[in-house]
Design an enzyme around this catalytic site. Structure first.
Site, short mmCIF file in Angstrom:
data_model
loop_
_atom_site.label_atom_id
_atom_site.label_comp_id
_atom_site.label_asym_id
_atom_site.label_seq_id
_atom_site.Cartn_x
_atom_site.Cartn_y
_atom_site.Cartn_z
N CYS A 1 -4.11 0.91 -2.70
CA CYS A 1 -4.04 -0.36 -1.97
C CYS A 1 -2.96 -1.27 -2.56
CB CYS A 1 -5.37 -1.09 -2.04
SG CYS A 1 -6.77 -0.16 -1.42
N GLU B 1 -3.13 -4.38 -3.26
CA GLU B 1 -3.65 -5.27 -4.30
C GLU B 1 -3.57 -4.62 -5.68
OE1 GLU B 1 -4.96 -4.37 -1.37
OE2 GLU B 1 -6.62 -5.69 -0.83
N CYS C 1 -10.67 -2.63 -5.13
CA CYS C 1 -9.68 -3.65 -5.52
C CYS C 1 -10.35 -4.90 -6.07
CB CYS C 1 -8.79 -4.00 -4.33
SG CYS C 1 -7.57 -2.73 -3.96
N CYS D 1 -10.71 -4.12 -0.45
CA CYS D 1 -11.81 -3.16 -0.55
C CYS D 1 -12.58 -3.40 -1.87
CB CYS D 1 -11.28 -1.73 -0.48
SG CYS D 1 -10.45 -1.16 -1.97
N ASN E 1 0.83 -1.20 0.00
CA ASN E 1 0.00 0.00 0.00
C ASN E 1 0.87 1.26 0.00
OD1 ASN E 1 0.69 -0.81 2.66
ND2 ASN E 1 -0.89 0.50 3.53
N ILE E 2 0.38 2.29 -0.67
CA ILE E 2 1.10 3.56 -0.78
C ILE E 2 0.14 4.66 -0.36
CG2 ILE E 2 2.34 5.13 -2.31
CD1 ILE E 2 2.78 2.67 -4.19
N GLU E 3 0.43 5.27 0.79
CA GLU E 3 -0.43 6.35 1.28
C GLU E 3 0.05 7.69 0.76
OE1 GLU E 3 -1.87 4.24 5.43
OE2 GLU E 3 -0.47 5.92 5.54
ZN LIG Z 1 -8.29 -1.81 -2.01
#
Ligand SMILES: [Zn+2]
Length: 128
Positions: free
Chosen positions: A55, A57, A91, A88, A44-46
């Site tokens: 996300c 995925e 995804c 989610c 994941n990359i915020e």
């Molecule tokens: Zn997701």
């Protein structure tokens, strides 16, 4: 369980270390298995602008697709949380684009995981 799935699960656990999650500290790793047997990983990359966070995925899937691997057979997803990290809705829909149906492993450790089909997690997909 096929041998490739064991490797896929391990790769998802390793991928968590690449997470960029300075805001939530919630690390997620994903590993996609293509129909050709290749594994692509993602984390994941915020972003300070939360809504454009990506996300794990979709990072893993985008890496595969951008290298022309466009048919997936499985994905493994692990997180730093106590509970299984379900993908989610965005995804799930994104993954559907690149499979007929695929196996989804939710991973806590190499020995503790749950197995689903994507169609169980998203029984009604959007189609054009
Ligand atoms: Zn997701």
């Amino acid at each position: 369980m096929k041998i490739a799935y064991g490797k896929l699960i391990k790769e998802s656990l390793k991928a968590r270390s690449s997470s960029y999650s300075p805001y939530s500290k919630f690390k997620v790793g994903a590993a996609v298995l293509t129909s050709g047997g290749r594994i692509f990983t993602g984390a994941n990359i915020e972003c300070a602008s939360y809504s454009i966070t990506i996300c794990a995925e979709r990072v893993a899937a985008a890496k595969a697709v951008s290298e022309k691997h466009r048919k997936f057979s499985a994905i493994a997803i692990s997180s730093s949380g106590r509970e299984f990290a379900y993908p989610c809705g965005a995804c799930l829909q994104f993954l559907y684009e690149f499979c007929d149906d695929m196996t989804v492993f939710l991973v806590k450790s190499e020995k503790i995981f749950e197995e689903y089909k994507l169609s169980q997690l998203l029984p009604k997909q959007f189609h054009l």
